[in-house]
Motif scaffolding. Structure first.
Motif, short mmCIF file in Angstrom:
data_model
loop_
_atom_site.label_atom_id
_atom_site.label_comp_id
_atom_site.label_asym_id
_atom_site.label_seq_id
_atom_site.Cartn_x
_atom_site.Cartn_y
_atom_site.Cartn_z
N ALA A 51 -4.09 -12.21 10.72
CA ALA A 51 -3.97 -10.78 11.05
C ALA A 51 -4.02 -9.91 9.80
O ALA A 51 -3.33 -8.90 9.71
CB ALA A 51 -2.67 -10.54 11.82
N GLY A 52 -4.84 -10.32 8.82
CA GLY A 52 -5.13 -9.44 7.70
C GLY A 52 -6.21 -8.45 8.10
O GLY A 52 -6.58 -8.33 9.28
N PHE A 53 -6.76 -7.74 7.13
CA PHE A 53 -7.76 -6.72 7.45
C PHE A 53 -8.97 -7.31 8.16
O PHE A 53 -9.49 -6.72 9.11
CB PHE A 53 -8.19 -5.99 6.17
N GLY B 183 -1.20 -7.98 8.01
CA GLY B 183 -1.60 -7.49 6.69
C GLY B 183 -2.19 -8.54 5.78
O GLY B 183 -2.95 -8.21 4.87
N GLY B 184 -1.82 -9.83 5.97
CA GLY B 184 -2.37 -10.87 5.11
C GLY B 184 -2.01 -10.67 3.66
O GLY B 184 -0.84 -10.52 3.30
N LEU C 177 5.91 -0.46 -2.52
CA LEU C 177 4.98 -1.09 -3.45
C LEU C 177 4.01 -2.00 -2.71
O LEU C 177 4.34 -2.55 -1.66
CB LEU C 177 5.75 -1.91 -4.49
N GLU C 178 2.83 -2.17 -3.29
CA GLU C 178 1.85 -3.11 -2.76
C GLU C 178 2.08 -4.46 -3.41
O GLU C 178 1.82 -4.64 -4.60
CB GLU C 178 0.42 -2.62 -3.04
N VAL C 179 2.56 -5.40 -2.61
CA VAL C 179 2.79 -6.75 -3.13
C VAL C 179 1.45 -7.45 -3.36
O VAL C 179 1.32 -8.29 -4.23
CB VAL C 179 3.69 -7.55 -2.16
N GLY C 180 0.46 -7.10 -2.55
CA GLY C 180 -0.88 -7.67 -2.68
C GLY C 180 -1.91 -6.61 -3.02
O GLY C 180 -1.75 -5.84 -3.96
N GLY D 163 0.75 3.48 1.12
CA GLY D 163 0.40 2.08 1.03
C GLY D 163 -0.63 1.61 2.05
O GLY D 163 -1.03 2.35 2.96
N MET D 164 -1.04 0.36 1.89
CA MET D 164 -2.03 -0.22 2.79
C MET D 164 -1.55 -0.26 4.24
O MET D 164 -2.36 -0.22 5.17
CB MET D 164 -2.39 -1.64 2.33
N LYS D 165 -0.24 -0.32 4.43
CA LYS D 165 0.25 -0.36 5.80
C LYS D 165 -0.08 0.92 6.56
O LYS D 165 -0.10 0.92 7.80
CB LYS D 165 1.76 -0.61 5.83
#
Length: 429
Positions: A10-12, A38-39, A51-54, A204-206
């Motif tokens: 379930a990533g991008f 998010g993967g 923060l973006e961990v990835g 963030g990406m979320k």
């Protein structure tokens, strides 16, 4: 409805392929081993900030992520331009500003990018000159600048830059990824830097992956690990960790190469994936967030022999601290969640940096990734850029296999679109 598709991850790539397949009339289900979507993108509250961990950086010249930014009304913000720069050459620390580093890197990077136009006239179809590209995939990324044409300082800076960029040792890195990144950046170092380390998403990406999830009607099964995939010709049977099985007409596999070993593929993997899985990508490094005292706009580079290749400021906090992001080529070289260990690493720059706290997730040790972002070893470039994603009734998607920005969110989204298209073109009569 046209048919059923199971999606692993379930990533991008998985989310985009699900959304697009539903738009085309397919019934989809997603199976995600983690407890989140998010993967390798993961927006989390750490060190007092989101923060973006990835995966982190985006750009309007990256077509697939920019279309999603536009679709969902996301905003981008710039990382700061640094007025303190430090770089290590041998036993000496040099200092200046960010523009000084850019100037010193210009010539050596131009040499590294020298064949980018010839090899990649169509950057989003890097297999166009397949024979020439395969022939050029020898040596390592820095070989062409170690001939005496460039100073020790220039080579040391390039070494640090690409140890961070490949997120692994430059001494084992294919020369072609750097040239391909240049081709994707109009052959300009300034644009490449902007695309890979300048702009990020507000929230963030979320702010995007959560909205894509909301646009998917099918179920997303979290904490649901797939252990076996059997392409039986007329269908694909997947087995879950609890022993139950499910059947789909086609299946999209979005796991990175480092995690494919967690699944038993009965009919095997495509040759390019098998070879890459045995060898492993070059990405054995790390990403770390470091909170330091004071508001400082710092950029720092360190070559081989240092656990941190790059450190740069990102966020300024109300308690008079700065959150910096760092990268290094070896995830095992340092305990990144130890303030003392990170302090020793940053002390190498002799920049009076005082570390307050740190956070890092070890993606290489994470069984569901087994790596950071995909970067090729020598001889692996075309393995990571397959012209087709399909292998029987299985479609291998994810940023590891992108045609364009391989290893970036843009590449993951690209393969999600390609997976949906290839499934629809191959639908049973």
């Amino acid at each position: 409805m046209k048919g059923t598709v199971g999606i692993i991850g379930a990533g991008f790539a998985g989310l985009i392929s699900a959304r697009e397949l539903e738009r085309l009339g397919y019934t989809v289900e997603i199976f995600e081993a983690r407890d989140r979507i998010g993967g390798r993108t993961w927006t989390a509250q750490k060190l007092g900030h989101e923060l973006e961990v990835g995966g982190t950086w985006v750009h309007w010249m990256q077509p697939f992520i920019w279309s999603e930014i536009t679709r969902y009304g996301a905003e981008i913000v710039s990382s700061p331009v640094c007025d303190e720069a430090f770089w290590i050459v041998g036993d000496t620390v040099h200092s200046g500003v960010e523009a000084d580093v850019d100037k010193k890197l210009a010539g050596v990077q131009s040499k590294i990018f020298e064949r980018s136009r010839e090899l990649f006239p169509l950057p989003h179809a890097p297999w166009t000159n397949r024979e020439a590209v395969a022939k050029a995939d020898t040596g390592t990324v820095l070989d062409c600048v170690r001939n005496g044409e460039f100073s020790e300082e220039e080579v040391a800076l390039a070494n640090a830059y690409w140890n961070a960029g490949y997120n692994g040792e430059s001494r084992t890195a294919s020369p072609l990824m750097a040239a391909h990144w240049a081709a994707l950046s109009d052959h300009r170092l300034s644009l490449l830097d902007d695309q890979t380390l300048r702009y990020k998403l507000e929230g963030g990406m979320k702010s995007i992956y959560s909205k894509i999830r909301n646009d998917i009607r099918g179920e997303v099964h979290l904490n649901t690990r797939v252990t076996k995939v059997d392409d039986q010709g007329d269908c694909v049977e997947i087995t879950l960790a609890d022993g139950t099985t499910r059947q789909f007409e086609q299946v999209v596999v979005t796991l990175p190469i480092g995690a494919l070993k967690t699944i038993d593929f009965i009919e095997g993997l495509p040759d390019h994936a098998k070879e890459a899985m045995v060898e492993g990508w070059n990405c054995t490094g790390h990403k770390v967030w470091v909170k330091i005292k004071g508001h400082r706009k710092i950029l720092a580079y360190a070559p081989d022999g240092h656990p941190l290749a790059l450190l740069r400021s990102e966020y300024f906090m109300e308690d008079d601290t700065t959150i910096c992001v760092g990268f290094g080529p070896d995830h095992a070289a340092i305990d990144l969640n130890s303030v003392e260990a990170v302090q020793r690493a940053v002390d190498a720059w002799d920049a009076n940096i005082e570390v307050v706290s740190t956070f890092s997730h070890d993606w290489v040790e994470d069984e569901f990734t087994g790596q950071t972002w995909a970067t090729p070893r020598t001889g692996q470039f075309l393995h990571g850029h397959p012209e087709k994603l399909r292998h029987g009734n299985l479609i291998f998607a994810g940023s590891d296999w992108a045609a364009g920005w391989n290893s970036f969110v843009d590449g993951a989204i690209e393969t999600g679109f390609r997976a949906a298209r290839e499934i629809n073109e191959h639908r049973p009569l």
